[in-house]
Motif scaffolding. Structure first.
Motif, PDB file in Angstrom:
ATOM      1  N   PHE A 105       0.674  -1.251  -0.020  1.00 29.19           N
ATOM      2  CA  PHE A 105      -0.020   0.049   0.072  1.00 29.19           C
ATOM      3  C   PHE A 105       0.943   1.356  -0.069  1.00 29.19           C
ATOM      4  O   PHE A 105       0.518   2.070  -0.983  1.00 29.19           O
ATOM      5  CB  PHE A 105      -0.858  -0.075   1.301  1.00 29.19           C
ATOM      6  N   ASP A 106       1.897   1.444   0.988  1.00 34.23           N
ATOM      7  CA  ASP A 106       2.492   2.682   1.320  1.00 34.23           C
ATOM      8  C   ASP A 106       3.333   3.300  -0.006  1.00 34.23           C
ATOM      9  O   ASP A 106       3.295   4.507  -0.113  1.00 34.23           O
ATOM     10  CB  ASP A 106       3.399   2.451   2.459  1.00 34.23           C
ATOM     11  N   ASN A 107       3.710   2.483  -0.798  1.00 36.27           N
ATOM     12  CA  ASN A 107       4.643   2.871  -1.852  1.00 36.27           C
ATOM     13  C   ASN A 107       3.666   3.385  -2.954  1.00 36.27           C
ATOM     14  O   ASN A 107       4.354   4.696  -3.647  1.00 36.27           O
ATOM     15  CB  ASN A 107       5.349   1.851  -2.490  1.00 36.27           C
ATOM     16  N   TRP A 108       2.471   3.032  -3.330  1.00 40.65           N
ATOM     17  CA  TRP A 108       1.851   3.832  -4.054  1.00 40.65           C
ATOM     18  C   TRP A 108       1.357   5.238  -3.619  1.00 40.65           C
ATOM     19  O   TRP A 108       1.326   5.973  -4.375  1.00 40.65           O
ATOM     20  CB  TRP A 108       0.575   2.923  -4.614  1.00 40.65           C
ATOM     21  N   LEU A 109       0.850   5.205  -2.362  1.00 37.66           N
ATOM     22  CA  LEU A 109       0.550   6.494  -1.995  1.00 37.66           C
ATOM     23  C   LEU A 109       1.530   7.408  -2.104  1.00 37.66           C
ATOM     24  O   LEU A 109       1.343   8.673  -2.163  1.00 37.66           O
ATOM     25  CB  LEU A 109      -0.077   6.223  -0.232  1.00 37.66           C
ATOM     26  N   ALA A 110       2.617   6.959  -1.580  1.00 40.01           N
ATOM     27  CA  ALA A 110       4.018   7.997  -1.531  1.00 40.01           C
ATOM     28  C   ALA A 110       4.273   8.557  -3.051  1.00 40.01           C
ATOM     29  O   ALA A 110       4.419   9.726  -3.031  1.00 40.01           O
ATOM     30  CB  ALA A 110       5.090   7.174  -0.844  1.00 40.01           C
ATOM     31  N   VAL A 111       4.394   7.591  -3.959  1.00 41.73           N
ATOM     32  CA  VAL A 111       4.564   8.165  -5.411  1.00 41.73           C
ATOM     33  C   VAL A 111       3.635   8.894  -5.650  1.00 41.73           C
ATOM     34  O   VAL A 111       3.546  10.061  -6.497  1.00 41.73           O
ATOM     35  CB  VAL A 111       4.629   7.025  -6.260  1.00 41.73           C
ATOM     36  N   LEU A 112       2.136   8.710  -5.342  1.00 42.29           N
ATOM     37  CA  LEU A 112       1.243   9.763  -5.932  1.00 42.29           C
ATOM     38  C   LEU A 112       1.235  11.076  -5.181  1.00 42.29           C
ATOM     39  O   LEU A 112       0.901  12.301  -5.763  1.00 42.29           O
ATOM     40  CB  LEU A 112      -0.134   9.214  -5.439  1.00 42.29           C
ATOM     41  N   ASP A 113       1.612  10.944  -3.790  1.00 42.14           N
ATOM     42  CA  ASP A 113       2.037  12.398  -3.192  1.00 42.14           C
ATOM     43  C   ASP A 113       3.218  12.992  -3.864  1.00 42.14           C
ATOM     44  O   ASP A 113       3.122  14.415  -3.824  1.00 42.14           O
ATOM     45  CB  ASP A 113       2.384  11.923  -1.915  1.00 42.14           C
ATOM     46  N   ARG A 114       4.294  12.371  -4.527  1.00 41.74           N
ATOM     47  CA  ARG A 114       5.063  13.163  -5.153  1.00 41.74           C
ATOM     48  C   ARG A 114       4.728  13.614  -6.586  1.00 41.74           C
ATOM     49  O   ARG A 114       5.604  14.490  -7.086  1.00 41.74           O
ATOM     50  CB  ARG A 114       6.316  12.175  -4.993  1.00 41.74           C
ATOM     51  N   THR A 115       3.663  13.338  -7.131  1.00 35.32           N
ATOM     52  CA  THR A 115       3.450  13.206  -8.474  1.00 35.32           C
ATOM     53  C   THR A 115       1.962  14.439  -8.803  1.00 35.32           C
ATOM     54  O   THR A 115       2.190  15.112  -9.296  1.00 35.32           O
ATOM     55  CB  THR A 115       2.984  11.863  -8.983  1.00 35.32           C
ATOM     56  N   TRP A 116       1.270  14.327  -7.725  1.00 35.63           N
ATOM     57  CA  TRP A 116       0.010  14.742  -7.849  1.00 35.63           C
ATOM     58  C   TRP A 116       0.078  16.245  -7.397  1.00 35.63           C
ATOM     59  O   TRP A 116       0.844  16.517  -6.362  1.00 35.63           O
ATOM     60  CB  TRP A 116      -1.171  14.434  -7.334  1.00 35.63           C
TER      61      TRP A 116
END
Length: 351
Positions: free
Chosen positions: A339-350
């Motif tokens: 879970f956490d890695n997807w949430l983190a990369v979206l936080d860096r992208t959006w």
């Protein structure tokens, strides 16, 4: 087990193909396909990307294609380009189906446009959905429709599925084969990347050929992400990522979602579901060794692929997690991968 954030599924195509039966497909489950709301809850599916995908006149899972993929080596011809005017009504219908899924779920499913919304869904036990576009056939060269879909909630886009678009070129279904299969992004494709960066739309590199991948890496100011791709060093499919590509994704702060499709997992390239966990774990180990533990997750391809018999459908996610734990992955790593890695990369992208 751990809640799962998944990088790719194709349930919107199922709904588009059978709108008269959508209550059974989504709300109650009809015993077909890989996803429905009850099975997602049982399998621990907590969040995921829901793909708009424009089908080809001859489906990539047609009998002749399927037979070829059971008998490598193979190189399947690419479908022709689909014009935006043809694709747009289909894409609009699939976006509408996702909006219906939210309304019909009675609070159990929410379309999310920010990481704060995804985190809130996790805390409340609500399944989070992200509108994704797999292949930008519905986007016009002026990009007007990109802005319209962004307003509807689009937050992730792949410039191509395997067939060409006005923006770039995909890879064929081929084994063994390299992803270096042709030209890079068109001029319109480069404009698309810049526009996605400005809007905060994540750019998906799965299906894009190597020259296009390189163009995105040069142009984009966002992390490089492949939502549902595996390691070419383990399975030499044109759809899988070379070690050089994995290194570039890592260095950008990006992300790869492990694709559950058997033909991209099995070392022999076959599409057969008759396989154990060995090749699945080999891909995970190899990508972890290059990407590191902060840049890998899941990208199932539910409802768009043949899955290993040990997974079967979304209710097989706990079995996959157990295989990873038995293999030696500890709880901290599992939380990141699940879970956490997807949430983190979206936080860096959006944005």
């Amino acid at each position: 087990m751990f809640p799962t954030f998944d990088g790719h599924n194709d349930i919107l195509l199922r709904l588009h193909n059978a709108p008269h039966n959508r209550e059974a497909i989504w709300l109650t489950g009809e015993g077909k396909g890989h996803l429905d709301l009850p099975r997602m809850r049982r399998g621990g599916f907590a969040a995921g990307f829901f793909a708009i995908y424009i089908p080809s006149p001859i489906a990539h899972d047609a009998p002749d294609y399927m037979a070829a993929m059971e008998n490598p080596p193979f190189t399947l011809p690419l479908p022709a380009l689909t014009e935006p005017a043809t694709a747009l009504p289909i894409a609009m219908d699939m976006a509408a189906q996702l909006l219906w899924m939210e309304r019909a779920s009675n609070g159990g499913f929410k379309i999310c446009r920010s990481t704060a919304e995804i985190s809130a869904c996790l805390a409340q036990g609500v399944i989070a959905g992200i509108l994704h576009m797999e292949g930008a056939e519905a986007i016009d060269a002026n990009l007007d429709t990109l802005y319209a879909f962004h307003a509807m909630g689009l937050r992730s886009l792949g410039p191509v599925w395997s067939r060409p678009t006005i923006f770039g070129h995909g890879v064929p279904f081929a084994f063994p084969a390299s992803p270096d299969t042709g030209a890079g992004l068109t001029s319109a494709g480069k404009d698309l990347i810049r526009a996605c960066n400005a809007l905060g739309i994540m750019i998906d590199l799965s299906h894009l050929n190597e020259a296009g991948f390189n163009d995105v890496a040069r142009l984009s100011d966002a992390p490089l992400v492949a939502t549902h791709s595996n390691a070419h060093a383990i399975t030499a499919s044109s759809r899988n990522l070379t070690d050089r590509q994995l290194q570039m994704i890592r260095d950008s702060g990006g992300m790869v979602g492990l694709n559950f499709a058997t033909s991209f997992l099995r070392r022999d390239g076959k599409q057969s579901a008759d396989m154990g966990w060995q090749d699945v774990l080999a891909h995970l180990d190899h990508m972890l060794a290059i990407l590191g533990e902060d840049h890998l997750g899941f990208g199932s391809d539910f409802d768009g692929a043949t899955l290993p018999q040990g997974i079967g459908d979304v209710t097989g996610l706990p079995a996959l997690q157990q295989a990873m734990i038995d293999h030696g992955y500890d709880a901290a790593l599992m939380r990141k991968l699940c879970f956490d890695n997807w949430l983190a990369v979206l936080d860096r992208t959006w944005k």
